[in-house]
Design an enzyme around this catalytic site. Structure first.
Site, mmCIF file in Angstrom:
data_model
loop_
_atom_site.group_PDB
_atom_site.id
_atom_site.type_symbol
_atom_site.label_atom_id
_atom_site.label_comp_id
_atom_site.label_asym_id
_atom_site.label_seq_id
_atom_site.Cartn_x
_atom_site.Cartn_y
_atom_site.Cartn_z
ATOM 1 N N TRP A 360 7.239 -26.191 8.069
ATOM 2 C CA TRP A 360 6.928 -27.482 8.689
ATOM 3 C C TRP A 360 7.125 -28.632 7.711
ATOM 4 O O TRP A 360 7.116 -29.804 8.112
ATOM 5 C CB TRP A 360 5.508 -27.487 9.259
ATOM 6 C CG TRP A 360 4.402 -27.403 8.247
ATOM 7 C CD1 TRP A 360 4.024 -26.307 7.535
ATOM 8 C CD2 TRP A 360 3.493 -28.445 7.856
ATOM 9 N NE1 TRP A 360 2.955 -26.589 6.717
ATOM 10 C CE2 TRP A 360 2.613 -27.892 6.892
ATOM 11 C CE3 TRP A 360 3.348 -29.777 8.215
ATOM 12 C CZ2 TRP A 360 1.592 -28.639 6.291
ATOM 13 C CZ3 TRP A 360 2.333 -30.524 7.612
ATOM 14 C CH2 TRP A 360 1.473 -29.955 6.669
ATOM 15 N N GLU A 491 -4.947 -24.403 3.013
ATOM 16 C CA GLU A 491 -4.852 -22.949 3.130
ATOM 17 C C GLU A 491 -5.919 -22.220 2.316
ATOM 18 O O GLU A 491 -5.905 -20.991 2.246
ATOM 19 C CB GLU A 491 -3.455 -22.491 2.725
ATOM 20 C CG GLU A 491 -2.391 -22.977 3.706
ATOM 21 C CD GLU A 491 -0.970 -22.710 3.244
ATOM 22 O OE1 GLU A 491 -0.068 -22.727 4.094
ATOM 23 O OE2 GLU A 491 -0.769 -22.514 2.022
#
Length: 769
Positions: A360, A491
């Site tokens: 992305w 993350e």
């Protein structure tokens, strides 16, 4: 900063002095590419020390079977990997019976390597004293042609210093290569045939499984004191996957013996498989006809053309100048927008980590750079890449149980299939769908080209909206829709509920899609009928979407006055990063994953990523409150983190902080902030460096089809400048303390706003504000 050996220079990356422990890092930093192929800065001659060999061909990959998880429903069966391609740069050198190997030399003196970014070439020079006492001076230069992107060129010159020398050049093409990160130690290339004739050699190999075929080739010529010798190989060594020639030259003291080697790849992506060798011969013949010097001059001119539009100048800060040019250079080496089948891997052509695949990052960071420094067609090609993979995105969603054309774009892909092998990313980092939709919006906002939406983009938006509606769950106790079990941009948290950024972009995607359906219906009725017939969308389904979007839940803390990163964020012990011992950094290399997940530490902008994308949805006071809450907890261990924080710090007027983040993003690899540059460069985040200057310090925004600027300048700089291709008009912006200057290339007036004041810029006229 974890390394400091790159010499500051406005236009070059320079290393002086040979240090074996720096070889892998420098192989990354001095990498070269031309959009179609690339290579790490491996030595041409033999090197027995620690090295990471890497040559790569754009679009060629292998589905390496994952080691974990592939037996679970919906789990990707493979991790796509860019392949280490057959090696054509190798030239073994034997001098008076001894191999030249910098790891075994008695002494290496005056070692210098340079990546000349202005002209697009990589060079090395050094004096080596061999174990047999022979001293030679070596000068090597190589480049990958931008004009002929299947061609690379090397000129390797050896001069005896302390006596005469018998020099044997042994150039080769070797198909027996492996990836460092192969999961099962498999060979990825199957040798098909070897050919050689005169000074030419060809190794044809095909990838297992994906069946890409490539012909790696070489042509050699030997020079003595700059003159062609006409030598042909004295001997040839041939294996099933390798050809090596031998040329012997006797050089007297001070006499330069050189080899010019042309090499590269022709690939079945671009040629019929049975024509690969013939195509390679055409490349060779054209290269020989032009010669090394003329090809190098072409290279310089091609890079001059790129720099004319893409360059950013910084006056008074050489390290900052070197950093931004390094980033712009590597972005253009990786992707030039010529081939719509290609995309931008996070490591580009500099390493194997992340598989060389599409993330992305392209939509969130790279499209703004290419849109403004090239033309809208390049950005449109990147959008079309995703449109062409829409069917695969629908398949990816179906594997997870979604129906009715819901589309989940992959976290990692080469061909549209999901190929990431970590469950918390594959299944949970679904916010990537939002970035793909946002890029469609961002493209129209900047270019004014709405045609992409009725032609292709609306189908993508509908698939994404269907996914979000199905992924949300109605929580009766809250009376709201929630999105459970996700990983946000940070993350360092997995399987959390109601990540603010994910929920917010999900709502935005639905709202934007509904708006575009109405717009296309009104203004493009034929496209509307075609699309509705294809996707079978009705008003009842759209109403379900709106129900979700209108009632989306966003976790919020009244005590702190901020949106929460996720429902349980305040259950964590909130200890600022400033209180962490430096010996514990980076935590992703020092802590267990369990400890990281339980901590409050943020890898990259998460809530603040939402404030970056949707800046106009929030007040500056809200931005300041959220920035001051989340940035002190952010460890910036993602390459994508410093740029967003630099932009937002500049918006808030925190210029010293913005400058510090700018240096970190621009010199992330040059100074090895994350202690991993030996694995390759962080290519996609380099577009964020460009954004830090243009959107951060320059304050550029597009509002109501008009460019707006809020220029600021770090106190370390005397001035800076950049160019923008805004709707086919080239605007140059130059900022100095107290004033901003505009010049316009075009045929019509352009209206801009500077700190809220309207300014009209006439073509070829200097306007100072």
């Amino acid at each position: 900063m974890n390394q400091d050996y790159i010499i500051p220079d406005n236009w070059s990356i320079i290393e002086e002095g040979f240090e074996a422990e720096r070889v892998k890092s420098s192989e990354s930093l001095f990498s070269i590419g031309n959009g179609a192929m690339g290579q790490r800065a491996n030595f041409e001659e033999s090197y027995s020390g620690s090295t990471f060999q890497g040559s790569y061909i754009a679009g060629v990959y292998y589905p390496d079977k994952t080691k974990v998880g592939w037996w679970k429903n919906g789990y990707p069966e493979y991790f796509a990997k860019v392949l280490n391609a057959p090696n054509w740069i190798g030239i073994d050198i034997v001098i008076n019976g001894e191999s030249l190997d910098l790891n075994n030399c008695r002494e290496v003196k005056n070692f210098r390597r340079e990546l000349n970014m202005k002209e697009g070439w990589y060079g090395r020079s050094f004096n080596a004293v061999l174990q047999n006492g022979t001293e030679v001076a070596v000068n090597a230069k190589r480049f990958l042609s931008l004009v002929t992107d299947e061609l690379g060129a090397i000129k390797y010159e050896v001069t005896p210093i302390n006596g005469d020398a018998k020099i044997i050049f042994k150039p080769y093409v070797d198909g027996g290569v492996k990836n460092e990160d192969a999961n099962w130690e498999e060979k990825f290339w199957e040798p098909l045939k070897v050919e050689h004739s005169g000074n030419d050699a060809f190794v044809v190999a095909r990838t297992f499984k994906t069946h890409f075929t490539a012909a790696a080739f070489m042509h050699n010529s030997i020079l003595l004191n700059g003159s062609e010798t006409g030598l042909t190989p004295e001997h040839t060594e041939e294996k099933e996957d390798k050809v090596q020639f031998g040329y012997t030259v006797s050089a007297v003291k001070g006499e330069a013996a050189a080899i010019i080697k042309f090499g590269g790849y022709t690939v079945s992506l671009n040629h019929a498989e049975d024509r690969l060798v013939d195509a390679a011969k055409e490349v060779i013949n054209n290269a020989v006809a032009k010669g090394f010097d003329a090809l190098l001059e072409e290279q310089k001119q091609s890079w001059a053309s790129i720099w004319e539009m893409a360059d950013i100048t910084i006056d008074g800060d050489v390290k900052a100048q070197q950093g931004i040019r390094f980033n712009i250079f590597q972005l253009n080496q990786t992707y030039l927008g010529k081939d719509p089948r290609l995309n931008i891997g996070p490591k580009g052509f500099t390493g194997e980590k992340y598989g060389g695949s599409t993330y992305w990052d392209t939509e969130a960071y790279c499209i703004p750079f290419y849109m403004a420094t090239k033309d809208q067609q390049v950005a449109r090609n990147l959008l079309t890449y995703r449109y062409n993979q829409l069917d695969k995105a629908i398949e990816n969603a179906a594997k997870l149980g979604f129906t009715n054309g819901a589309a989940l774009y992959p976290m990692v892909t080469m061909n549209g299939e999901e190929c990431h092998n970590e469950w918390e990313i594959t299944f949970e980092e679904i916010h990537r769908n939002g970035a793909i939709a946002f890029a469609i919006y961002n493209y129209y906002r900047f270019t004014g080209d709405y045609s992409y939406i009725p032609e292709k983009g609306l189908e993508v938006l509908i698939g994404i909206a269907r996914f979000w509606q199905q992924r949300a769950t109605y929580a009766s106790q809250k009376g709201k829709y929630v999105i459970l079990g996700v990983t946000g941009p940070n993350e360092y948290e997995n399987n959390v509920n109601n990540n603010f950024y994910t929920n917010y972009i999900a709502k935005w995607c639905i709202d934007y899609t509904v708006e575009q359906i109405a717009n296309v219906k009104e203004k493009y009725p034929l496209d509307y009928e075609r699309i509705m017939g294809k996707v079978a969308l009705n008003a009842e389904e759209v109403q379900k979407w709106k129900e979700v979007a209108d009632n989306m839940y966003f976790p919020y803390s009244e005590e702190h006055g901020v949106y929460l990163q996720q429902d349980g964020f305040l259950d964590k012990e909130l200890i600022p990063v400033s209180e962490l011992d430096r010996s514990q950094r980076p935590i992703n290399q020092k802590w267990s994953w369990d400890r990281i997940l339980r901590s409050c530490y943020i890898k990259q902008a998460d809530v603040l990523q939402g404030f970056y994308f949707f800046e106009d949805h929030f007040s500056r006071e809200q931005l300041e409150k959220h920035f001051n809450f989340y940035e002190p907890l952010t460890v910036h261990e993602s390459s994508l983190s410093p740029c967003v924080h630099s932009i937002q710090a500049a918006v808030l007027g925190n210029m010293e902080q913005a400058y510090t983040f700018y240096l970190r993003t621009s010199r992330l690899d040059l100074d090895d902030y994350n202690k991993e540059v030996k694995e390759g460069l962080h290519i996609t985040s380099m577009a964020g460096t460009w954004m830090s200057i243009v959107e951060g310090f320059g304050g550029m925004r597009v509002k109501n089809n008009t460019l707006h600027f809020e220029p600021k300048i770090p106190q370390q700089w005397n001035g800076y400048s950049f160019k923008i291709n805004f709707r086919n008009q080239i605007l140059k912006v130059s900022v100095q303390p107290g004033e901003t200057r505009f010049t316009l290339e075009g045929d019509r007036e352009l209206t801009v706003f500077v700190n809220g004041r309207q300014v009209k810029v006439e073509p070829n006229t200097l306007v100072t504000v």
